[in-house]
Write a protein that holds these residues in place. Sequence first.
Motif, mmCIF file in Angstrom:
data_model
loop_
_atom_site.group_PDB
_atom_site.id
_atom_site.type_symbol
_atom_site.label_atom_id
_atom_site.label_comp_id
_atom_site.label_asym_id
_atom_site.label_seq_id
_atom_site.Cartn_x
_atom_site.Cartn_y
_atom_site.Cartn_z
ATOM 1 N N MET A 448 53.568 42.028 48.979
ATOM 2 C CA MET A 448 53.956 43.308 48.378
ATOM 3 C C MET A 448 54.661 44.176 49.410
ATOM 4 S SD MET A 448 51.713 46.001 46.070
ATOM 5 C CE MET A 448 50.609 46.611 47.344
ATOM 6 N N HIS A 504 55.436 47.654 43.790
ATOM 7 C CA HIS A 504 54.246 48.141 43.089
ATOM 8 C C HIS A 504 54.036 47.411 41.767
ATOM 9 C CE1 HIS A 504 55.603 51.348 45.757
ATOM 10 N NE2 HIS A 504 54.383 51.831 45.750
ATOM 11 N N ILE A 507 50.872 45.269 41.111
ATOM 12 C CA ILE A 507 49.524 45.774 40.844
ATOM 13 C C ILE A 507 49.361 46.253 39.399
ATOM 14 C CG2 ILE A 507 49.109 46.390 43.249
ATOM 15 C CD1 ILE A 507 49.761 49.254 42.616
ATOM 16 N N GLN A 508 50.383 46.005 38.570
ATOM 17 C CA GLN A 508 50.250 46.364 37.161
ATOM 18 C C GLN A 508 49.304 45.382 36.475
ATOM 19 O OE1 GLN A 508 51.542 49.243 36.286
ATOM 20 N NE2 GLN A 508 52.314 49.330 38.377
ATOM 21 N N ASP A 509 48.602 45.835 35.458
ATOM 22 C CA ASP A 509 47.534 45.040 34.827
ATOM 23 C C ASP A 509 47.960 43.667 34.300
ATOM 24 O OD1 ASP A 509 45.890 48.007 33.534
ATOM 25 O OD2 ASP A 509 45.676 46.929 35.429
ATOM 26 N N VAL A 519 46.758 37.822 50.365
ATOM 27 C CA VAL A 519 47.592 38.984 50.062
ATOM 28 C C VAL A 519 48.261 39.440 51.354
ATOM 29 C CG1 VAL A 519 47.576 41.407 49.396
ATOM 30 C CG2 VAL A 519 46.227 39.764 48.095
ATOM 31 N N GLN A 531 46.235 51.766 45.490
ATOM 32 C CA GLN A 531 47.236 50.724 45.237
ATOM 33 C C GLN A 531 46.888 49.445 45.986
ATOM 34 O OE1 GLN A 531 50.554 53.084 46.564
ATOM 35 N NE2 GLN A 531 51.275 53.446 44.481
ATOM 36 N N ARG A 532 46.485 49.589 47.244
ATOM 37 C CA ARG A 532 46.119 48.396 48.008
ATOM 38 C C ARG A 532 44.878 47.742 47.415
ATOM 39 N NH1 ARG A 532 47.489 52.045 52.579
ATOM 40 N NH2 ARG A 532 45.296 52.379 53.035
ATOM 41 N N LYS A 534 43.837 47.778 44.327
ATOM 42 C CA LYS A 534 44.101 47.116 43.041
ATOM 43 C C LYS A 534 44.688 45.726 43.228
ATOM 44 C CE LYS A 534 45.727 49.267 39.423
ATOM 45 N NZ LYS A 534 46.550 50.107 38.532
ATOM 46 N N LEU A 535 45.524 45.552 44.240
ATOM 47 C CA LEU A 535 46.094 44.230 44.485
ATOM 48 C C LEU A 535 45.008 43.262 44.952
ATOM 49 C CD1 LEU A 535 48.498 42.358 44.589
ATOM 50 C CD2 LEU A 535 49.022 43.202 46.879
ATOM 51 N N LYS A 538 42.799 41.467 42.355
ATOM 52 C CA LYS A 538 43.359 40.397 41.516
ATOM 53 C C LYS A 538 42.940 39.016 42.000
ATOM 54 C CE LYS A 538 47.244 43.144 39.894
ATOM 55 N NZ LYS A 538 46.852 43.133 38.471
#
Length: 819
Positions: A448, A504, A507-509, A519, A531-532, A534-535, A538
């Motif tokens: 990312m 970004h 990190i969308q659903d 990562v 933001q970090r 959320k990634l 996953k």
Amino acid sequence: MDRETPDWIRLDKALSIEAEKGFTDLQGNQYRFSEFLCLNFRQNPPPRTPNSDCTRWYDLANEYANYSQLSVLRRKILVFKTRQFIHQLRLILETSSEPPAPKLPRIVPVSEKQPSLENITLDKPLNTLPGLDQKKSESLKLLELYTVKDILFYYPRDHIDYARQISITNLNPGETVTIIGTVKRCNCFSSPKNKNLTIFELILRDNTGEIKLNRFFAGSRFNNRGWQERQKRFYPVGAIVAASGLVKQNKYGLTLDNPEIEVLDSLGDNIESLKIGRVLPVYPLTEGVPADLIRQTVITCLNSIKTIKDPLPISIRNEYGLIKLKDAINNIHFPENPELLAHARRRLVFDEFFYLQLGFLQRRQEQKLTQKSAIFIPQGQLIENFNELLPFALTNAQKRVINEILEDLTLETPMNRLVQGDVGAGKTIVAVFAILAALQSGYQAALMAPTEVLAEQHYRKLVSWFNLLHLPVELLTGSTKIGKRREIHRQLETGELPLLVGTHALIQDPVNFNRLGLVVIDEQHRFGVHQRAKLLAKGQSPHVLTMTATPIPRTLALTLHGDLDVSQIDELPPGRQPIQTTALTGKERTQAYDLIRREVAQGRQVYIIFPMIEESEKLDVRAAVEEHKKLSEIVFPDFTIGLLHGRMSSVEKDEVLTDFRDNKNQIIVSTTVIEVGVDVPNATVMLIENAERFGLSQLHQLRGRVGRGSHKSYCLLMSSSKTPDARQRLSVLEQSQDGFFISEMDLRFRGPGTVLGTRQSGLPDFALASLVEDQEVLELARTAAEKIIMADKNMQGISSLKQELEQRYQKLMGGEILT
């Protein structure tokens, strides 16, 4: 050299030459540079040197005795700090004289003024204290002050030293002082120009001179003649008065700005005021909360300090020379002298750093015990094939960092490593080895980046390498079309797609990985905490590799990433030439344009960078859009000039960058969107307009866009500012190509929040601590925290410390996952 008066010119010249020659500890006619400095600072400091500066003077002798053992970076910082110190000390000594100490009244210690209140406990609500009615307690709630503990731990943001008492003749503008004198005349009257403004005028005299003091009262209620006459009666001719304030120069001479004034019975009388003649605390305020309310409430609550328990082990306090917590709280509010204030501040700053570092280390310890990650294969066919495909040899620094990463990936503890490297140090190659280790172990990886330009740059590099390895790579950004986006989502869920590069959008659903094991986050400080996180969510505790081309000073790294392992690529690939950097003024613009014409005539290309994309009435800056037109039509009509800025669409940006890469445009006019992600080896000139508006680290990043080929390259820093600070900052770029040194200087000049460039950086909200001024205390706190964790990983034997940690760390960090 005269023992009484240093030869400032020789000292400054020696420091200047050492900087120019690359901090090599030059050999002079008689002494080496370090010996010369050491000898000078071992002599007595000049007369009238303040005590704190005397200590620093002798400390410098010891530091230069060890100069030869320091790294180049540490030498640079020491020389820079020494030049600042000498400049400031010289200003003090050459513009002021030490006043005689007049015989003055005794200041009543605040401890003697405390009301005798029983049973005040730390958890007692403020609205139950005497003297605090409903209105006052509601005002304090605006600052989230509810209990006695809240107010005691609400530290002053600054202190005004009114404790310095001097004679009128020795006043100097800019000082905060207290004077004692007799009243020569007092008057109080309405302003002839504004009937709602009342002017109080007091003329004081001592045996050295006289001074006129004024206070101003706005409002019709002060216009009352009876009120004005009462003020005059308070200060009869011949009365002895103490006054404290900031010395200012006005058209009538020196005065005190909005002074605090108290009438004394005699020269031997005590000063009762909470302000006059003492070190006065200045608290952070908000509208509706007067400063005196905070001060008076603190005084009311000081009795409860005796109930404070100090959770810090005595062994730590003794080892690091720290005073008790209750003494620190008492003296941070109303210190009896500046020395006690310094001790109080040091203890409380240590606590802020200590609990943060202890929280980091404990979290890392818990992570090792509770989170399990995939164990990767450090060597395999993919890594072997990639090694064979590389057209160049890795630097020793790259090899070292790759080995550190691959060793992390063989453990079931999640890797959490930050890789710092200067511009062009080769961080992406290092990340590729980690990615290949994940892929050959059967896992997926995600990379990312903060901008589409940078994400596309990574994607191009990875595709060129991974195509040779027959590995698919996809790019996901906000500009990816819906059909392509859905196909990427599908391939991620099935596991067909091993590597995804993006912004970004990652990190969308809808983005769901089949088996995310690694990562990689580039320029990670540009992403927010959430933001970090959320990634990372996953995958099942994926390994994390973060990268930055903006080297972070150690103090910032410890504060932001205290639970990370840090690797530094401190070596550039062979063949990278130093970039000739020059700061220019507007008068020298013709020289800059002549250089651009010569370079373009030889087939080279040029960047011209502007800080804004359109004109602003508030900021006198050259806007990229307007200047592009001027440069194209008037200055360089024979050249093709492209334009790039952040408001262009992704397609438009890509088209401009492609034309520049293909040399269809000889010059590109851009905002700082060009800062990262653009690699054009043929570009040899970087002209930065209004360079004083950029941070040093950002200027260094921009400079890194040139010098990527075999040709000599230039960076021109155009500045319209005439301030000494701006000139000093730009001279750092002229003298150094070392990103780590530059980031240290940037931190000192601008502070941590500005250096990071975003309020989402995850910086803790310290009440007292400064990452610029308190670096030594931070290092000590980190060492102390490490000792605690090594001795008792779960802190079972020190429950009071563990409890304090939970409260402090949660409040300081808000329970956030920083990395």
